[in-house]
Motif scaffolding. Sequence first.
Motif, PDB file in Angstrom:
ATOM      1  N   ARG A  49      40.756  52.222  31.797  1.00  0.00           N
ATOM      2  CA  ARG A  49      38.677  51.578  30.705  1.00  0.00           C
ATOM      3  C   ARG A  49      38.578  50.033  31.153  1.00  0.00           C
ATOM      4  O   ARG A  49      39.572  48.862  31.209  1.00  0.00           O
ATOM      5  N   VAL A  50      37.578  50.285  31.801  1.00  0.00           N
ATOM      6  CA  VAL A  50      37.379  48.472  31.968  1.00  0.00           C
ATOM      7  C   VAL A  50      35.392  48.247  31.670  1.00  0.00           C
ATOM      8  O   VAL A  50      35.262  48.913  30.509  1.00  0.00           O
TER       9      VAL A  50
ATOM     10  N   ARG B  77      33.909  44.802  30.817  1.00  0.00           N
ATOM     11  CA  ARG B  77      32.645  43.778  31.473  1.00  0.00           C
ATOM     12  C   ARG B  77      32.169  42.519  30.040  1.00  0.00           C
ATOM     13  O   ARG B  77      32.391  42.729  29.328  1.00  0.00           O
TER      14      ARG B  77
ATOM     15  N   ASP C 247      32.738  47.670  26.864  1.00  0.00           N
ATOM     16  CA  ASP C 247      33.400  49.038  27.298  1.00  0.00           C
ATOM     17  C   ASP C 247      32.237  50.000  27.912  1.00  0.00           C
ATOM     18  O   ASP C 247      31.838  50.660  26.641  1.00  0.00           O
ATOM     19  N   THR C 248      32.506  50.234  29.334  1.00  0.00           N
ATOM     20  CA  THR C 248      32.016  50.901  30.066  1.00  0.00           C
ATOM     21  C   THR C 248      31.908  52.443  29.761  1.00  0.00           C
ATOM     22  O   THR C 248      30.924  53.102  29.940  1.00  0.00           O
ATOM     23  N   GLU C 249      33.248  52.499  29.095  1.00  0.00           N
ATOM     24  CA  GLU C 249      33.808  54.011  29.080  1.00  0.00           C
ATOM     25  C   GLU C 249      32.754  54.352  27.724  1.00  0.00           C
ATOM     26  O   GLU C 249      32.623  56.175  26.717  1.00  0.00           O
ATOM     27  N   GLN C 250      32.658  53.481  26.683  1.00  0.00           N
ATOM     28  CA  GLN C 250      32.255  53.638  25.311  1.00  0.00           C
ATOM     29  C   GLN C 250      31.032  53.357  24.600  1.00  0.00           C
ATOM     30  O   GLN C 250      29.491  54.009  24.125  1.00  0.00           O
ATOM     31  N   SER C 251      29.910  52.616  25.841  1.00  0.00           N
ATOM     32  CA  SER C 251      29.212  52.427  25.912  1.00  0.00           C
ATOM     33  C   SER C 251      28.820  51.315  25.104  1.00  0.00           C
ATOM     34  O   SER C 251      27.708  51.769  24.596  1.00  0.00           O
TER      35      SER C 251
ATOM     36  N   ILE D 144      46.236  52.219  25.262  1.00  0.00           N
ATOM     37  CA  ILE D 144      45.183  52.587  26.218  1.00  0.00           C
ATOM     38  C   ILE D 144      45.036  51.397  26.714  1.00  0.00           C
ATOM     39  O   ILE D 144      44.758  50.315  27.020  1.00  0.00           O
TER      40      ILE D 144
ATOM     41  N   PHE E 201      43.390  48.980  29.433  1.00  0.00           N
ATOM     42  CA  PHE E 201      42.337  49.120  30.296  1.00  0.00           C
ATOM     43  C   PHE E 201      42.236  47.131  30.850  1.00  0.00           C
ATOM     44  O   PHE E 201      43.846  46.519  31.300  1.00  0.00           O
TER      45      PHE E 201
END
Length: 157
Positions: free
Chosen positions: A2-3, A5, A14-18, A34, A36
């Motif tokens: 997970r990335v 920013r 959180d780019t995965e969950q926007s 998890i 990241f």
Amino acid sequence: MRVIRKYANRRLYDTEQSRYVTLEDLRRLILDEIPFRVEDAKSGEDLTRTILLSIIIEQEQADGEAHVFSNDLLAQFIRVYDMAQPLPLARYLEQGTQLMLEQQKHMQDQWQQAMRHSPMELMRELAEENMRFWQQTIGQAANGKGPGDGKDDDKTS
């Protein structure tokens, strides 16, 4: 992986969950194992260590009773950084912490195993066994079969 920013305004995204996340959200990811990576939104620089240290600082401040890092320990860490040839402290701490976590899990498993055989658990198991016996006995009586009268098996002589 997970990335996450990190923006100039200190917000974490959180780019995965926007969605924007907090240090507490990242702590939960760690607890849930998890993986990241935190990166600077502009440069892409890896900021994960800095954020992990921030999470530790927040944790240390949140619970006044459960300090992991005493003042003496922190001072010793600073001294290690200033040594001409620093000790392989990171590897030692990683291995020691991993061993401690494995031992704690082992102890918890043993405790749960021991609790399964506690007097209360034994009483519960006996009660369940008695209940099954009486249900079976009542069921046989309702069907006209008695214990040991030969009617309870399907064999004919």
